[in-house]
Design a protein around this motif. Structure first.
Motif: not given
Length: 410
Positions: A206-218, A223-227
């Protein structure tokens, strides 16, 4: 159905705890290559043991489903007991448990993260990791190579691909063992301990998902969080399912191929001499490493229509299980199939699956094997395995818990 008196239970994890039962599968290929295996806790399944039949099932995604709603990709029914076999754990559906076209769309999200242009000089970084790990291994002494090299190498690479701190590899190691260890009491000591493991993993996810949704990287996690599938964002629970898939798929195959190959070189020192004398053999030899190791024992499908494969009528709704460990030793495809031979050419192994579900990280896995053994060839004259390694109690992963070995210096 078979009329033979030879009736092994391929689902029984005890069959794989002491050894890889290559003799059992060799006899099935000879006598009953499409074998009906009853289940104590299910309706039974068809076991495919020949290379050609496994490839045929794999390429017919229209006829053989791996979709969650049809049972999924494991020998148990995921839609009844959950992805990890731990009951209703609220883990979502990973893309390995999807059929085309949704499966294909997911692959399009993941493939760019593994493209050479995105990975850049990853081989150089893997070389640095191997060198750093190797520097901590005392030569000429008995060591357990699994926690020193086999396990950390792919997990450190995964940490990079997911954008995680390198020190997380130990947690990832613990989690992935629990995910695939449904039949091993060392990995799943109790339902309560598994619940604690899943709770900790969900909190991390959940922490990883929220962080990658807020600030996507390469990274792959971004990629999985914002698919999005058909314009709909992938829900958190499916992100968790796909994260488990990436961690297990990116770790177990490389880890166990590395350990099994060291064991094979110990038993076949002439093959290690060949690698040391001709390092260019490592350009193709990793395919033989994976074939011989078969780190994933099986994958499952469900027939979606009446069909005939390998001369056997399969009814709609029947469960079929493809035994990669058997197909990779099929004498009709591989000459001297039980022999470990680093000079084999054009090795069409199915250690990473086949067809539309072939592992997206297969080239990365073989690259890590190539790099690891390239460095070992410079410094190690031979491998001396001491004692019998402890094996996973599993019908899914052909895993070694330990491998006590002396690396004799060159």
């Amino acid at each position: 159905m078979t009329t033979s008196s030879f009736l092994p239970d391929l689902k029984d994890p005890d069959l794989y705890q002491d050894r890889a039962p290559h003799d059992v599968f060799a006899r099935l290929r000879r006598e009953t290559p499409v074998y009906w295996n009853p289940e104590v806790d299910g309706s039974g399944f068809w076991a495919f043991t020949r290379h050609a039949d496994i490839v045929e099932v794999s390429r017919r995604a229209d006829l053989f489903s791996s979709a969650f709603e049809n049972g999924g990709h494991r020998i148990f029914n995921e839609n009844e007991v959950g992805l990890t076999g731990a009951g209703d754990s609220a883990v979502g559906i990973p893309f390995i448990s999807r059929d085309p076209p949704i499966h294909t769309r997911y692959r399009k999200f993941v493939m760019p993260a593994l493209a050479p242009g995105r990975l850049g000089d990853i081989e150089q970084r893997v070389e640095q990791r191997v060198a750093a790990l190797f520097d901590r291994i005392p030569l000429g002494e008995s060591v357990d190579i699994v926690p020193l090299l086999s396990a950390p190498l792919p997990l450190l690479t995964l940490a990079e691909l997911l954008g995680l701190p390198s020190e997380m590899w130990l947690k990832l190691y613990h989690w992935t063992n629990a995910f695939v260890g449904e039949d091993d009491p060392e990995f799943r000591q109790s339902a309560e301990s598994m619940a604690q493991t899943m709770s900790a993993f969900f909190a991390f996810s959940k922490e990883l998902f929220d962080a990658r949704r807020a600030e996507p990287g390469p990274d792959i996690a971004s990629l999985l969080a914002n698919a999005e599938i058909d314009g709909v964002p992938v829900p958190f629970n499916d992100f968790v399912g796909n994260l488990i898939l990436v961690l297990v798929g990116g770790n177990e195959t490389t880890r166990n191929s590395l350990s099994h190959t060291i064991h094979a070189f110990s038993e076949n020192p002439d093959q290690w001499d060949a690698i040391r004398l001709e390092p260019d053999l490592l350009k193709s030899a990793p395919a033989e490493f994976v074939r011989h190791a078969s780190p994933v024992l099986h994958m499952r499908r469900t027939a979606m229509a009446d069909v005939e494969i390998g001369g056997q009528a399969i009814a709609r709704g029947d469960k079929v299980v493809m035994w990669y460990i058997s197909g990779n030793r099929d004498e009709a495809v591989f000459e001297n199939a039980d022999r470990f031979d680093v000079r084999r050419r054009a090795v069409q192994h199915i250690g990473f699956g086949s067809g539309q579900h072939v592992c997206v990280g297969s080239r990365l896995a073989e690259m890590q094997l190539r790099v690891a053994f390239r460095l070992l060839a410079r410094h190690v004259r031979r491998f001396e395995v001491e004692g019998k390694p402890r094996r996973f109690r599993s019908n899914f992963i052909n895993g070694l818990k330990n491998l006590d070995v002396t690396l004799v210096p060159a």
